[in-house]
Motif scaffolding. Structure first.
Motif, mmCIF file in Angstrom:
data_model
loop_
_atom_site.group_PDB
_atom_site.id
_atom_site.type_symbol
_atom_site.label_atom_id
_atom_site.label_comp_id
_atom_site.label_asym_id
_atom_site.label_seq_id
_atom_site.Cartn_x
_atom_site.Cartn_y
_atom_site.Cartn_z
ATOM 1 N N GLU A 11 0.835 -1.205 0.000
ATOM 2 C CA GLU A 11 0.000 0.000 0.000
ATOM 3 C C GLU A 11 0.870 1.256 0.000
ATOM 4 O OE1 GLU A 11 -3.152 2.256 2.827
ATOM 5 O OE2 GLU A 11 -3.490 0.122 2.479
ATOM 6 N N ARG A 15 1.088 4.137 -2.937
ATOM 7 C CA ARG A 15 0.848 5.559 -2.654
ATOM 8 C C ARG A 15 1.994 6.432 -3.169
ATOM 9 N NH1 ARG A 15 -3.214 7.082 0.860
ATOM 10 N NH2 ARG A 15 -4.386 5.353 1.744
ATOM 11 N N GLN A 19 1.698 8.982 -6.398
ATOM 12 C CA GLN A 19 1.925 10.402 -6.177
ATOM 13 C C GLN A 19 2.951 10.966 -7.144
ATOM 14 O OE1 GLN A 19 4.722 12.115 -4.632
ATOM 15 N NE2 GLN A 19 3.668 14.058 -4.586
ATOM 16 N N LEU A 37 5.061 9.359 4.676
ATOM 17 C CA LEU A 37 4.026 8.567 5.345
ATOM 18 C C LEU A 37 4.370 8.285 6.795
ATOM 19 C CD1 LEU A 37 3.166 5.955 2.569
ATOM 20 C CD2 LEU A 37 1.915 8.031 3.174
ATOM 21 N N ALA A 78 -4.660 2.238 -8.087
ATOM 22 C CA ALA A 78 -4.373 3.251 -7.066
ATOM 23 C C ALA A 78 -5.461 4.322 -7.043
ATOM 24 C CB ALA A 78 -3.011 3.885 -7.305
ATOM 25 N N PHE A 82 -7.355 4.771 -3.653
ATOM 26 C CA PHE A 82 -6.987 5.943 -2.872
ATOM 27 C C PHE A 82 -7.629 7.235 -3.358
ATOM 28 C CE2 PHE A 82 -3.018 3.263 -3.024
ATOM 29 C CZ PHE A 82 -3.278 2.597 -1.855
ATOM 30 N N ASP A 85 -6.758 10.691 -2.113
ATOM 31 C CA ASP A 85 -6.309 10.527 -0.722
ATOM 32 C C ASP A 85 -4.883 9.986 -0.635
ATOM 33 O OD1 ASP A 85 -6.453 10.524 2.055
ATOM 34 O OD2 ASP A 85 -7.227 8.478 2.111
ATOM 35 N N VAL A 86 -3.980 10.622 -1.355
ATOM 36 C CA VAL A 86 -2.568 10.332 -1.223
ATOM 37 C C VAL A 86 -1.879 11.646 -0.921
ATOM 38 C CG1 VAL A 86 -2.493 8.271 -2.684
ATOM 39 C CG2 VAL A 86 -2.135 10.483 -3.719
ATOM 40 N N TYR A 89 -1.020 14.655 -3.643
ATOM 41 C CA TYR A 89 -1.463 14.069 -4.898
ATOM 42 C C TYR A 89 -1.339 15.071 -6.033
ATOM 43 C CZ TYR A 89 -4.317 11.596 -8.286
ATOM 44 O OH TYR A 89 -4.762 10.965 -9.410
#
Length: 91
Positions: A11, A15, A19, A37, A78, A82, A85-86, A89
């Motif tokens: 995951e 992400r 991105q 993260l 992805a 997501f 919601d990264v 982004y």
């Protein structure tokens, strides 16, 4: 995570690659996961995650495996998982 192949490292790698949109080395992915993260994922875990993603045709290797980026299938996955919601982004 209900799917066995989808670990926390998978995951996180998804992400980061979603991105950036660029080819990134396993070490670069690990550094970005740690910084952005705030998760501690080492290069070996990133490489394992990349293998899992490669098995599902979600990443492609560039320059003999020195760099990886998402395939169209990986980007679609992805986006579905997501959305926006990264972190940071960019579209």
């Amino acid at each position: 995570m209900t799917e066995e192949w989808r670990t926390e490292a998978v995951e996180a790698v998804l992400r980061v690659l979603a991105q950036t949109g660029l080819g990134v080395s396993p070490g670069g992915i690990a550094a970005n996961i740690e910084r952005l993260l705030r998760e501690d994922v080492d290069v070996a875990a990133v490489e394992d995650a990349l293998e899992r993603l490669d098995d599902r045709h979600m990443v492609e290797s560039l320059d003999a495996g020195d760099y990886y980026r998402l395939t169209e299938r990986g980007r679609e996955y992805a986006t579905t998982e997501f959305g926006d919601d990264v972190f940071g982004y960019i579209d």
